[in-house]
Design a protein around this motif. Structure first.
Motif, PDB file in Angstrom:
ATOM      1  N   TYR A  24       0.860  -1.168   0.000  1.00 35.06           N
ATOM      2  CA  TYR A  24       0.000   0.000   0.000  1.00 35.06           C
ATOM      3  C   TYR A  24       0.903   1.227   0.000  1.00 35.06           C
TER       4      TYR A  24
ATOM      5  N   GLN B 250       0.814   5.694   0.877  1.00 33.73           N
ATOM      6  CA  GLN B 250       0.085   6.845   1.384  1.00 33.73           C
ATOM      7  C   GLN B 250       0.883   8.101   1.104  1.00 33.73           C
TER       8      GLN B 250
ATOM      9  N   LYS C 138      -3.427  12.264   1.662  1.00 34.33           N
ATOM     10  CA  LYS C 138      -4.272  11.296   0.950  1.00 34.33           C
ATOM     11  C   LYS C 138      -4.451  10.029   1.774  1.00 34.33           C
ATOM     12  N   GLN C 139      -5.470   9.270   1.412  1.00 27.80           N
ATOM     13  CA  GLN C 139      -5.709   8.005   2.095  1.00 27.80           C
ATOM     14  C   GLN C 139      -4.733   6.938   1.607  1.00 27.80           C
ATOM     15  N   ARG C 140      -4.503   5.971   2.486  1.00 28.57           N
ATOM     16  CA  ARG C 140      -3.674   4.836   2.101  1.00 28.57           C
ATOM     17  C   ARG C 140      -4.412   4.048   1.017  1.00 28.57           C
ATOM     18  N   GLU C 141      -3.674   3.657  -0.016  1.00 33.21           N
ATOM     19  CA  GLU C 141      -4.297   2.940  -1.126  1.00 33.21           C
ATOM     20  C   GLU C 141      -3.498   1.697  -1.489  1.00 33.21           C
TER      21      GLU C 141
ATOM     22  N   TRP D  10       1.156  -4.755   9.263  1.00 31.28           N
ATOM     23  CA  TRP D  10       1.774  -3.679   8.495  1.00 31.28           C
ATOM     24  C   TRP D  10       3.249  -3.570   8.814  1.00 31.28           C
TER      25      TRP D  10
END
Length: 114
Positions: A37, A39, A43-46, A104
């Protein structure tokens, strides 16, 4: 418990390449899926890319054709080869593992200069 340790981030010019590595340890038998992922600031984590224990891969549309995810089961390591990098790829990249719960890594910074 699963521990994830990332490496390979850094600063690169647009058009360049980097390879991220994520070494997993601990209860790795419980892992069904590994992935990356990212980030960016504000912005949001994607999701960037993921790979299942069966080898099925999934990519964000924004990185298809440029990034490749792979895994070395013998080394319990997942890689993200990033080519043709763009400034918009700048972000903190996090390794992700899905098993009995979500794990994570600590994150590694990737900065792409224009």
């Amino acid at each position: 418990q699963v521990q994830l340790v990332e490496s390979g981030g850094g600063l690169v010019q647009a058009g360049g390449s980097l390879r991220l590595s994520c070494a997993a340890s601990g209860s790795i038998f419980s892992i069904n899926r590994l992935g990356w992922y990212r980030q960016a600031p504000g912005k949001q984590r994607e999701l960037v890319a993921s790979i299942t224990s069966g080898g099925n891969m999934n990519y964000a549309d924004s990185v298809k054709g440029r990034f490749t995810i792979s895994r070395d089961n013998a080394k319990n390591t997942v890689y993200l080869q990033m080519n043709s990098l763009k400034p918009e790829d700048t972000a903190v990249y996090y390794c992700h593992a899905l098993g009995s719960r979500i794990y994570w890594g600590q994150g590694t910074q990737v900065t792409v200069s224009s």
